[in-house]
Design a protein around this motif. Structure first.
Motif, mmCIF file in Angstrom:
data_model
loop_
_atom_site.group_PDB
_atom_site.id
_atom_site.type_symbol
_atom_site.label_atom_id
_atom_site.label_comp_id
_atom_site.label_asym_id
_atom_site.label_seq_id
_atom_site.Cartn_x
_atom_site.Cartn_y
_atom_site.Cartn_z
ATOM 1 N N PRO A 55 62.080 48.556 64.421
ATOM 2 C CA PRO A 55 61.677 48.077 65.749
ATOM 3 C C PRO A 55 62.772 47.237 66.396
ATOM 4 O O PRO A 55 63.004 47.323 67.604
ATOM 5 C CB PRO A 55 60.430 47.235 65.471
ATOM 6 N N GLU A 56 63.455 46.449 65.575
ATOM 7 C CA GLU A 56 64.521 45.585 66.097
ATOM 8 C C GLU A 56 65.668 46.424 66.696
ATOM 9 O O GLU A 56 66.184 46.117 67.760
ATOM 10 C CB GLU A 56 65.057 44.748 64.944
ATOM 11 N N VAL A 57 66.034 47.503 65.976
ATOM 12 C CA VAL A 57 67.128 48.370 66.425
ATOM 13 C C VAL A 57 66.803 49.027 67.767
ATOM 14 O O VAL A 57 67.639 49.108 68.662
ATOM 15 C CB VAL A 57 67.394 49.498 65.391
ATOM 16 N N HIS A 58 65.549 49.484 67.923
ATOM 17 C CA HIS A 58 65.212 50.319 69.078
ATOM 18 C C HIS A 58 64.513 49.556 70.201
ATOM 19 O O HIS A 58 64.203 50.140 71.222
ATOM 20 C CB HIS A 58 64.370 51.517 68.603
ATOM 21 N N ARG A 59 64.287 48.240 69.999
ATOM 22 C CA ARG A 59 63.624 47.442 71.030
ATOM 23 C C ARG A 59 64.510 47.366 72.269
ATOM 24 O O ARG A 59 65.719 47.189 72.179
ATOM 25 C CB ARG A 59 63.313 46.040 70.510
ATOM 26 N N GLY A 60 63.856 47.541 73.440
ATOM 27 C CA GLY A 60 64.596 47.474 74.690
ATOM 28 C C GLY A 60 65.114 48.827 75.137
ATOM 29 O O GLY A 60 65.503 49.002 76.286
ATOM 30 N N MET A 61 65.106 49.821 74.229
ATOM 31 C CA MET A 61 65.591 51.154 74.613
ATOM 32 C C MET A 61 64.512 51.934 75.382
ATOM 33 O O MET A 61 64.828 52.855 76.111
ATOM 34 C CB MET A 61 66.001 51.958 73.375
ATOM 35 N N ALA A 62 63.241 51.547 75.196
ATOM 36 C CA ALA A 62 62.124 52.238 75.861
ATOM 37 C C ALA A 62 62.192 53.751 75.659
ATOM 38 O O ALA A 62 62.075 54.530 76.614
ATOM 39 C CB ALA A 62 62.096 51.878 77.346
ATOM 40 N N ILE A 63 62.382 54.156 74.424
ATOM 41 C CA ILE A 63 62.442 55.587 74.074
ATOM 42 C C ILE A 63 61.047 56.190 74.266
ATOM 43 O O ILE A 63 60.057 55.641 73.787
ATOM 44 C CB ILE A 63 62.903 55.757 72.605
ATOM 45 N N SER A 64 60.964 57.304 75.005
ATOM 46 C CA SER A 64 59.664 57.944 75.260
ATOM 47 C C SER A 64 59.301 58.858 74.091
ATOM 48 O O SER A 64 60.150 59.192 73.251
ATOM 49 C CB SER A 64 59.721 58.755 76.552
ATOM 50 N N ALA A 65 58.026 59.302 74.095
ATOM 51 C CA ALA A 65 57.573 60.220 73.059
ATOM 52 C C ALA A 65 58.377 61.516 73.121
ATOM 53 O O ALA A 65 58.757 62.074 72.085
ATOM 54 C CB ALA A 65 56.083 60.495 73.223
ATOM 55 N N SER A 66 58.656 62.020 74.330
ATOM 56 C CA SER A 66 59.389 63.291 74.404
ATOM 57 C C SER A 66 60.853 63.122 73.997
ATOM 58 O O SER A 66 61.452 64.045 73.438
ATOM 59 C CB SER A 66 59.249 63.948 75.777
ATOM 60 N N GLU A 67 61.415 61.932 74.223
ATOM 61 C CA GLU A 67 62.789 61.691 73.739
ATOM 62 C C GLU A 67 62.803 61.604 72.213
ATOM 63 O O GLU A 67 63.746 62.078 71.566
ATOM 64 C CB GLU A 67 63.349 60.411 74.374
ATOM 65 N N LEU B 79 59.802 60.672 58.615
ATOM 66 C CA LEU B 79 60.327 60.111 59.866
ATOM 67 C C LEU B 79 59.233 60.021 60.933
ATOM 68 O O LEU B 79 59.212 59.073 61.730
ATOM 69 C CB LEU B 79 61.513 60.935 60.370
ATOM 70 N N ALA B 80 58.312 60.989 60.936
ATOM 71 C CA ALA B 80 57.211 60.969 61.918
ATOM 72 C C ALA B 80 56.378 59.702 61.756
ATOM 73 O O ALA B 80 55.888 59.134 62.732
ATOM 74 C CB ALA B 80 56.335 62.205 61.749
ATOM 75 N N ALA B 81 56.257 59.230 60.517
ATOM 76 C CA ALA B 81 55.466 58.023 60.247
ATOM 77 C C ALA B 81 56.121 56.776 60.847
ATOM 78 O O ALA B 81 55.474 55.739 61.001
ATOM 79 C CB ALA B 81 55.270 57.856 58.747
ATOM 80 N N MET B 82 57.404 56.872 61.205
ATOM 81 C CA MET B 82 58.118 55.716 61.781
ATOM 82 C C MET B 82 58.111 55.738 63.309
ATOM 83 O O MET B 82 58.700 54.872 63.955
ATOM 84 C CB MET B 82 59.583 55.723 61.328
ATOM 85 N N ARG B 83 57.436 56.737 63.874
ATOM 86 C CA ARG B 83 57.460 56.954 65.324
ATOM 87 C C ARG B 83 57.104 55.677 66.111
ATOM 88 O O ARG B 83 57.799 55.311 67.058
ATOM 89 C CB ARG B 83 56.468 58.080 65.627
ATOM 90 N N VAL C 225 59.677 53.031 66.744
ATOM 91 C CA VAL C 225 60.871 53.445 67.489
ATOM 92 C C VAL C 225 60.592 53.634 68.989
ATOM 93 O O VAL C 225 61.428 53.295 69.822
ATOM 94 C CB VAL C 225 61.410 54.775 66.885
ATOM 95 N N ILE C 226 59.397 54.162 69.319
ATOM 96 C CA ILE C 226 59.152 54.509 70.734
ATOM 97 C C ILE C 226 58.455 53.396 71.520
ATOM 98 O O ILE C 226 57.816 52.516 70.957
ATOM 99 C CB ILE C 226 58.341 55.825 70.895
#
Ligand code: HEM
Length: 127
Positions: A76-88, A117-121, A124-125
């Motif tokens: 979560p720390e790595v991807h926070r602020g990126m606002a990655i969408s489900a489709s991305e 990896l799906a379990a980490m979705r 990340v998003i």
């Protein structure tokens, strides 16, 4: 110091992926896929690709039961602020599948890695 061996079963997916070398090669292929993916390449414009390669290799090694310790930041720390969408997120999964195909990884093995990896979705998003 007593080293506790990781049971063979726990290391199975790691072995199926070709160990540390196979995983490193897979991440290399994934980076090549991402590089030509207009849906998500912009996220990586300022990223240190050598570090990404090393850290993702370590991360996959660890979560597949390999003898590695991931030393990067929590997901979560790595991807926070990126606002990655489900489709991305799905775009990156597609790139990973293409990379696994390129590396001739059997479909059964592919599915095991994808499930992990799906379990980490949610780590990340939309952060
Ligand atoms: C389950 C899916 C994912 C996993 C396991 C994952 C894992 C990682 C790892 C281990 C790193 C390195 C962290 C570090 O350097 O400390 C990283 C960095 C990064 N990830 Fe992800 N990631 C995932 C999904 C995504 C998605 C979907 C995107 C974008 C569409 C993305 C974009 C990035 C970017 C841009 C960086 C580099 C950050 C930087 O160095 O500034 N990741 N990821």
């Amino acid at each position: 110091m007593v080293l506790t061996p990781v049971p063979a079963k726990a290391q199975q997916l790691y072995q199926e992926l070709g160990g540390r070398e196979g995983i490193s090669q897979l991440v290399e292929s994934l980076i090549l896929e991402i590089a030509t993916d207009d849906r998500i390449i912009h996220y990586f414009a300022d990223a240190d690709i050598d570090r990404f390669h090393e850290m993702l290799t370590l991360h996959i090694c660890e979560v597949t039961g390999g003898p590695c310790t991931y030393t990067g930041a929590p997901m979560p720390e790595v991807h926070r602020g990126m606002a990655i969408s489900a489709s991305e997120f799905n775009a990156l999964v597609e790139d990973l599948i293409a990379a696994m195909e390129a590396e001739k990884i059997p479909v059964g093995t592919q599915n095991k890695l994808l499930a992990i990896l799906a379990a980490m979705r949610d780590d990340v998003i939309r952060l």
